[in-house]
Design a protein around this motif. Structure first.
Motif, PDB file in Angstrom:
ATOM      1  N   ILE A 225      20.720  15.754 -26.533  1.00 10.91           N
ATOM      2  CA  ILE A 225      21.167  14.370 -26.412  1.00 10.91           C
ATOM      3  C   ILE A 225      22.247  14.304 -25.339  1.00 10.91           C
ATOM      4  O   ILE A 225      22.586  15.321 -24.724  1.00 10.91           O
ATOM      5  CB  ILE A 225      21.692  13.836 -27.770  1.00 10.91           C
ATOM      6  N   THR A 226      22.800  13.146 -25.109  1.00 13.36           N
ATOM      7  CA  THR A 226      23.770  12.997 -24.023  1.00 13.36           C
ATOM      8  C   THR A 226      24.970  12.185 -24.490  1.00 13.36           C
ATOM      9  O   THR A 226      24.948  11.571 -25.567  1.00 13.36           O
ATOM     10  CB  THR A 226      23.122  12.324 -22.800  1.00 13.36           C
ATOM     11  N   THR A 227      25.994  12.186 -23.674  1.00 15.47           N
ATOM     12  CA  THR A 227      27.199  11.411 -23.971  1.00 15.47           C
ATOM     13  C   THR A 227      26.929   9.926 -23.745  1.00 15.47           C
ATOM     14  O   THR A 227      26.296   9.539 -22.762  1.00 15.47           O
ATOM     15  CB  THR A 227      28.358  11.857 -23.062  1.00 15.47           C
ATOM     16  N   LEU A 228      27.392   9.112 -24.642  1.00 15.15           N
ATOM     17  CA  LEU A 228      27.230   7.666 -24.516  1.00 15.15           C
ATOM     18  C   LEU A 228      28.033   7.162 -23.322  1.00 15.15           C
ATOM     19  O   LEU A 228      29.224   7.433 -23.197  1.00 15.15           O
ATOM     20  CB  LEU A 228      27.704   6.981 -25.795  1.00 15.15           C
ATOM     21  N   LYS A 229      27.396   6.426 -22.450  1.00 16.16           N
ATOM     22  CA  LYS A 229      28.065   5.918 -21.255  1.00 16.16           C
ATOM     23  C   LYS A 229      28.831   4.638 -21.577  1.00 16.16           C
ATOM     24  O   LYS A 229      28.662   4.035 -22.637  1.00 16.16           O
ATOM     25  CB  LYS A 229      27.054   5.680 -20.137  1.00 16.16           C
ATOM     26  N   THR A 230      29.659   4.208 -20.640  1.00 15.65           N
ATOM     27  CA  THR A 230      30.570   3.089 -20.919  1.00 15.65           C
ATOM     28  C   THR A 230      30.303   1.838 -20.089  1.00 15.65           C
ATOM     29  O   THR A 230      30.952   0.824 -20.285  1.00 15.65           O
ATOM     30  CB  THR A 230      32.023   3.536 -20.671  1.00 15.65           C
ATOM     31  N   SER A 231      29.346   1.926 -19.160  1.00 13.65           N
ATOM     32  CA  SER A 231      29.126   0.777 -18.279  1.00 13.65           C
ATOM     33  C   SER A 231      27.630   0.518 -18.118  1.00 13.65           C
ATOM     34  O   SER A 231      26.875   1.404 -17.743  1.00 13.65           O
ATOM     35  CB  SER A 231      29.756   1.045 -16.906  1.00 13.65           C
ATOM     36  N   LEU A 232      27.234  -0.727 -18.404  1.00  9.02           N
ATOM     37  CA  LEU A 232      25.834  -1.131 -18.280  1.00  9.02           C
ATOM     38  C   LEU A 232      25.736  -2.229 -17.229  1.00  9.02           C
ATOM     39  O   LEU A 232      26.443  -3.244 -17.307  1.00  9.02           O
ATOM     40  CB  LEU A 232      25.318  -1.651 -19.624  1.00  9.02           C
ATOM     41  N   GLY A 233      24.887  -2.008 -16.244  1.00  9.89           N
ATOM     42  CA  GLY A 233      24.688  -3.011 -15.198  1.00  9.89           C
ATOM     43  C   GLY A 233      23.212  -3.274 -14.984  1.00  9.89           C
ATOM     44  O   GLY A 233      22.381  -2.368 -15.099  1.00  9.89           O
ATOM     45  N   MET A 234      22.866  -4.527 -14.653  1.00  8.51           N
ATOM     46  CA  MET A 234      21.469  -4.907 -14.482  1.00  8.51           C
ATOM     47  C   MET A 234      21.272  -5.652 -13.173  1.00  8.51           C
ATOM     48  O   MET A 234      22.154  -6.396 -12.736  1.00  8.51           O
ATOM     49  CB  MET A 234      21.030  -5.813 -15.647  1.00  8.51           C
ATOM     50  N   ILE A 235      20.120  -5.432 -12.573  1.00  6.03           N
ATOM     51  CA  ILE A 235      19.746  -6.191 -11.384  1.00  6.03           C
ATOM     52  C   ILE A 235      18.298  -6.639 -11.523  1.00  6.03           C
ATOM     53  O   ILE A 235      17.489  -6.005 -12.203  1.00  6.03           O
ATOM     54  CB  ILE A 235      19.922  -5.373 -10.072  1.00  6.03           C
ATOM     55  N   GLY A 236      17.979  -7.748 -10.914  1.00  2.00           N
ATOM     56  CA  GLY A 236      16.611  -8.239 -10.902  1.00  2.00           C
ATOM     57  C   GLY A 236      16.375  -9.037  -9.636  1.00  2.00           C
ATOM     58  O   GLY A 236      17.202  -9.898  -9.265  1.00  2.00           O
ATOM     59  N   TYR A 237      15.256  -8.767  -8.961  1.00  5.22           N
ATOM     60  CA  TYR A 237      14.958  -9.472  -7.718  1.00  5.22           C
ATOM     61  C   TYR A 237      13.498  -9.917  -7.722  1.00  5.22           C
ATOM     62  O   TYR A 237      12.609  -9.186  -8.159  1.00  5.22           O
ATOM     63  CB  TYR A 237      15.208  -8.565  -6.509  1.00  5.22           C
ATOM     64  N   VAL A 288      17.975  -1.352 -14.853  1.00  3.65           N
ATOM     65  CA  VAL A 288      19.197  -1.238 -15.662  1.00  3.65           C
ATOM     66  C   VAL A 288      19.860   0.083 -15.310  1.00  3.65           C
ATOM     67  O   VAL A 288      19.197   1.131 -15.240  1.00  3.65           O
ATOM     68  CB  VAL A 288      18.862  -1.278 -17.168  1.00  3.65           C
ATOM     69  N   PHE A 289      21.172   0.034 -15.077  1.00  2.46           N
ATOM     70  CA  PHE A 289      21.948   1.238 -14.784  1.00  2.46           C
ATOM     71  C   PHE A 289      22.977   1.419 -15.902  1.00  2.46           C
ATOM     72  O   PHE A 289      23.679   0.474 -16.269  1.00  2.46           O
ATOM     73  CB  PHE A 289      22.650   1.113 -13.434  1.00  2.46           C
ATOM     74  N   PHE A 290      23.029   2.631 -16.440  1.00  3.00           N
ATOM     75  CA  PHE A 290      23.895   2.906 -17.588  1.00  3.00           C
ATOM     76  C   PHE A 290      24.634   4.205 -17.306  1.00  3.00           C
ATOM     77  O   PHE A 290      24.070   5.288 -17.376  1.00  3.00           O
ATOM     78  CB  PHE A 290      23.028   3.024 -18.841  1.00  3.00           C
ATOM     79  N   ASP A 291      25.919   4.069 -16.951  1.00  4.14           N
ATOM     80  CA  ASP A 291      26.678   5.253 -16.527  1.00  4.14           C
ATOM     81  C   ASP A 291      28.171   4.964 -16.656  1.00  4.14           C
ATOM     82  O   ASP A 291      28.569   3.968 -17.283  1.00  4.14           O
ATOM     83  CB  ASP A 291      26.317   5.625 -15.085  1.00  4.14           C
ATOM     84  N   ASP A 292      28.971   5.793 -16.050  1.00  6.42           N
ATOM     85  CA  ASP A 292      30.399   5.505 -15.968  1.00  6.42           C
ATOM     86  C   ASP A 292      30.598   4.353 -14.988  1.00  6.42           C
ATOM     87  O   ASP A 292      29.775   4.152 -14.078  1.00  6.42           O
ATOM     88  CB  ASP A 292      31.160   6.739 -15.501  1.00  6.42           C
ATOM     89  N   PRO A 293      31.673   3.574 -15.135  1.00  7.51           N
ATOM     90  CA  PRO A 293      31.833   2.339 -14.352  1.00  7.51           C
ATOM     91  C   PRO A 293      31.685   2.511 -12.849  1.00  7.51           C
ATOM     92  O   PRO A 293      31.018   1.703 -12.192  1.00  7.51           O
ATOM     93  CB  PRO A 293      33.254   1.881 -14.726  1.00  7.51           C
ATOM     94  N   ASP A 294      32.298   3.549 -12.259  1.00  8.73           N
ATOM     95  CA  ASP A 294      32.228   3.693 -10.801  1.00  8.73           C
ATOM     96  C   ASP A 294      30.806   3.993 -10.334  1.00  8.73           C
ATOM     97  O   ASP A 294      30.358   3.475  -9.303  1.00  8.73           O
ATOM     98  CB  ASP A 294      33.188   4.779 -10.323  1.00  8.73           C
ATOM     99  N   LEU A 295      30.066   4.792 -11.104  1.00  9.07           N
ATOM    100  CA  LEU A 295      28.688   5.114 -10.723  1.00  9.07           C
ATOM    101  C   LEU A 295      27.767   3.912 -10.886  1.00  9.07           C
ATOM    102  O   LEU A 295      26.878   3.679 -10.054  1.00  9.07           O
ATOM    103  CB  LEU A 295      28.178   6.290 -11.559  1.00  9.07           C
ATOM    104  N   THR A 296      27.997   3.159 -11.942  1.00  3.87           N
ATOM    105  CA  THR A 296      27.192   1.951 -12.139  1.00  3.87           C
ATOM    106  C   THR A 296      27.429   0.957 -11.008  1.00  3.87           C
ATOM    107  O   THR A 296      26.490   0.339 -10.493  1.00  3.87           O
ATOM    108  CB  THR A 296      27.527   1.290 -13.493  1.00  3.87           C
ATOM    109  N   GLU A 297      28.686   0.821 -10.594  1.00  6.11           N
ATOM    110  CA  GLU A 297      29.028  -0.116  -9.528  1.00  6.11           C
ATOM    111  C   GLU A 297      28.366   0.307  -8.208  1.00  6.11           C
ATOM    112  O   GLU A 297      27.832  -0.532  -7.463  1.00  6.11           O
ATOM    113  CB  GLU A 297      30.550  -0.157  -9.355  1.00  6.11           C
ATOM    114  N   LYS A 298      28.362   1.584  -7.927  1.00  3.85           N
ATOM    115  CA  LYS A 298      27.718   2.075  -6.703  1.00  3.85           C
ATOM    116  C   LYS A 298      26.208   1.834  -6.744  1.00  3.85           C
ATOM    117  O   LYS A 298      25.599   1.475  -5.729  1.00  3.85           O
ATOM    118  CB  LYS A 298      27.997   3.570  -6.532  1.00  3.85           C
TER     119      LYS A 298
END
Length: 484
Positions: A225-237, A288-298
């Motif tokens: 399993i993996t560590t629960l991430k803290t930032s969820l970001g979504m895009i749609g085009y 959907v991107f689910f990672d640490d905040p800086d990685l999600t933002e990138k």
């Protein structure tokens, strides 16, 4: 064996099983049997419901591996066919009985046995629902690496047995096979075997994944399993053409730095049928991107840059959130819009998605039935493509006409070195026709482990109908559809 002898045999079997499983979990009620014999596909409705030889005689719900082992032994002793079932969300009659006998419902086996937060490993029963497992891991700040979009209803063992190559988290962490550490399998003779990555016996983890239970019942699963991430970001085009949409989709999929947690491509018809609202363009890519905040933002920034290069039109954030909340019910929503949903799933390589869509479009554009097209990203350069035909059960010519169209697309997929994603009972004849090497290997191993072919019969190694009969049926169905 006459009917009296058969009933006496089944009565003896019931009494034997009730010695180690409570009678409340051993049912011979015809209504419960009928309800447990089907999934979202319609094969049971068209065949099993009306044919006595296919009806199960029992529904049995073991509570642990020991009870499961005893049930399997008892079924072998009585030469009683076995159908292993969990939540039955994979469709294609993957969990429907084909020879009667006992349905073994795994959903009572739903315990988490161990969570090792340091090693990031969980061991649990195969009948546990994904949503229960996800909630159990939350307290430790952990999460599964991958799981199906049907996670609210489906069970862990079903994802392993059906394929587990496409869904949530697979692009970022790999499919369910990559996560497995070990599987406890109860074989057709009732013996228990733990299969690990280092197993050297007849069975390996590769045999278990996508086996549809033909080698036995998956009892327990150990996986990373993996560590629960803290930032969820979504895009749609939205895009005007499939060409632009698939270019953007593959750009996101093949980005080695910012891997999406989930990625899909759909046409406007799918969005209109599956959700309350819809984008304004004909094709829609959702990530959907689910990672640490800086990685999600990138990841969001690089996705926006790629979308601008392909003339993507951004979709409002509220719609993206609605889509994520609905993701577990998306495919079910389509089924609610008609009395007879028909669908097929394909496993298509990245480089052949374009050609497959062009064939789909050419085959479908002149047809009158409601249809929809949906792609979900998978592992190793593969994609699960699901197409839908929404029919009315009162119009059998339309139903079989849709099936005939899907048949043409299935032949095309195999012709371009792709295949179907889910086999089940209804698609086994394709496996037999187009995968002779896989058939020979699978049949040999099945015969060795289950010489009477009692467990999950008519999957992979034997089909209910010959390919030439299917060809003839769909040829007639296609002709009748056009005449009508």
């Amino acid at each position: 064996m006459n009917i009296t002898q058969k009933l006496e045999k089944l009565d003896r079997f019931t009494k034997e099983v009730e010695k180690f499983i409570s009678s409340s979990h051993v049912s011979t009620d015809p209504y419960e049997i009928e309800a447990t014999s089907a999934d979202l596909s319609l094969l049971p409705k068209y065949h099993y419901k009306f044919k006595e030889e296919f009806r199960a005689s029992h529904v049995i719900r073991p509570g642990n591996t020991e009870e499961l082992s005893k049930v399997m032994k008892k079924c072998r002793e009585f030469s009683l066919p076995v159908t292993i079932r969990a939540a039955a969300t994979s469709c294609f009659s993957s969990s429907s009985p084909t020879r009667g006998g006992a349905i073994i419902d795994m959903r009572r086996m739903n315990k988490v046995h161990e969570i090792d937060a340091d090693k990031k490993i969980v061991r649990c029963d195969a009948g546990i629902s994904w949503i229960k497992l996800i909630e159990s891991l939350l307290d430790y700040g952990l999460a599964p690496k991958c799981y199906p979009t049907s996670y609210k209803a489906s069970c862990l063992g079903g994802f392993v047995a059906s394929a587990g190559k496409s869904g949530i988290g697979v692009l970022k962490y790999g499919g369910i096979r990559d996560a497995l550490v070990s599987v406890t399998l109860v074989k057709p003779d009732g013996s228990i075997e733990e299969i690990t990555k280092d197993s050297k016996g007849n069975l390996t983890l590769d045999n278990i994944v996508e086996s549809l239970g033909i080698y036995g019942a998956i009892a327990e699963i150990e996986m990373t399993i993996t560590t629960l991430k803290t930032s969820l970001g979504m895009i749609g085009y939205g895009f005007k053409s499939f060409n632009k949409a698939i270019d953007f989709y593959l750009t996101l999929k093949n980005n080695k730095v910012n891997k999406p947690f989930f990625l899909s491509l759909s046409n406007k018809k799918f969005e209109k049928l599956a959700h309350k609202t819809l984008p304004t363009r004909d094709f829609f890519v959702y990530a959907v991107f689910f990672d640490d905040p800086d990685l999600t933002e990138k990841a969001l920034a690089s996705s926006k840059e790629a979308a601008l290069k392909t003339d993507g039109l951004s979709v409002d954030e509220w719609y993206l959130k609605e889509k994520w909340l609905d993701i577990a019910d998306t495919e079910l929503n389509l089924g609610r819009l008609c009395r007879n949903p028909v669908f097929q799933e394909y496993w298509i390589a990245d480089e052949r998605c374009q050609s497959f869509y062009e064939m789909y479009h050419s085959k479908t554009k002149k047809l009158m039935y409601k249809n929809a097209f949906y792609i979900m990203a998978g592992i190793n350069g593969g994609n699960r493509i699901k197409i839908f035909g929404l029919s009315d059960i009162k119009n059998p010519r339309e139903f079989f006409g849709i099936k005939a169209n899907f048949h043409e697309l299935s032949k095309f997929a195999y012709g371009q070195q792709d295949r179907l994603y889910t086999i089940g009972v209804v698609n086994t004849f394709y496996f037999i026709k187009f995968n002779p090497d896989g058939l020979e290997y699978t049949k040999a191993l099945k015969t060795k482990l289950d010489p009477e072919n009692l467990v999950n019969s008519y999957r992979f190694v034997q089909a209910k109908m010959k390919y030439w009969r299917i060809q003839l049926l769909f040829f007639i169905a296609k002709w009748l559809y056009w005449v009508a």
